[in-house]
Design a protein around this motif. Structure first.
Motif, short mmCIF file in Angstrom:
data_model
loop_
_atom_site.label_atom_id
_atom_site.label_comp_id
_atom_site.label_asym_id
_atom_site.label_seq_id
_atom_site.Cartn_x
_atom_site.Cartn_y
_atom_site.Cartn_z
N VAL A 42 61.41 7.58 5.63
CA VAL A 42 62.17 7.12 4.78
C VAL A 42 63.44 9.05 3.85
O VAL A 42 63.61 8.46 4.06
CB VAL A 42 62.01 6.14 3.84
N ASP A 74 62.81 6.23 -7.83
CA ASP A 74 64.14 5.44 -6.23
C ASP A 74 63.35 4.24 -6.04
O ASP A 74 62.24 4.37 -5.89
CB ASP A 74 64.17 5.94 -4.75
N ASN A 75 63.16 2.96 -6.94
CA ASN A 75 62.53 1.88 -6.21
C ASN A 75 61.76 1.49 -5.01
O ASN A 75 60.98 1.05 -5.02
CB ASN A 75 63.22 0.34 -7.21
N THR A 76 62.97 2.07 -3.99
CA THR A 76 62.61 1.54 -2.99
C THR A 76 61.36 2.57 -2.36
O THR A 76 60.37 2.02 -1.34
CB THR A 76 63.60 1.59 -1.46
N ILE A 77 60.93 3.68 -2.85
CA ILE A 77 60.57 4.58 -2.03
C ILE A 77 59.06 4.57 -2.85
O ILE A 77 57.98 6.46 -3.02
CB ILE A 77 60.98 5.59 -1.33
N ARG A 78 58.69 4.39 -3.99
CA ARG A 78 58.06 5.38 -5.65
C ARG A 78 56.79 5.25 -4.89
O ARG A 78 56.18 5.81 -5.63
CB ARG A 78 58.64 5.06 -6.13
#
Length: 110
Positions: free
Chosen positions: A87, A67-71
């Motif tokens: 998150v 997941d690019n938003t949490i990587r």
């Protein structure tokens, strides 16, 4: 007289496992240096706890990298503070953090 067992700290262990999950070459160098200095890279009470923590952190790492938003979350930092990233609260992997915290509370490494 035997030498007392030298163990890495919980913080060091978590950072090592996390970096290993990310295939960071620095993890191998760090471990080699610690072993050369006579340290054991394990938890005092049960070696199998390290394997379980490693598996849980691998699940966390896989979830984060998908997941690019949490990587960019550094799970090791949160684990060492005893926190779950906001998150991730309520997510499928929140339980992995909780199990890691429980495992770490039951050991006496510094």
């Amino acid at each position: 007289m035997s030498n007392p067992l030298k163990l890495v700290t919980k913080k060091e262990l978590i950072e090592y496992i996390w970096n290993s999950c990310k295939y960071d070459d620095g993890a191998i160098e760090w471990a080699s240096g610690k072993l050369s200095d006579g340290y054991k890279i394990r938890l005092e009470e049960e070696h199998k706890n390290v394997a379980r923590i490693g598996m849980l952190m691998s699940h966390i790492s896989g979830h984060l990298t998908g997941d690019n938003t949490i990587r960019t979350i550094n799970a090791a930092e949160y684990i060492n503070r005893g926190e779950i990233p906001e998150v991730l609260v309520g997510s499928d992997i929140e339980k992995y953090f909780s199990e890691i915290f429980e495992s770490l509370n039951n050991v006496s490494n510094p």
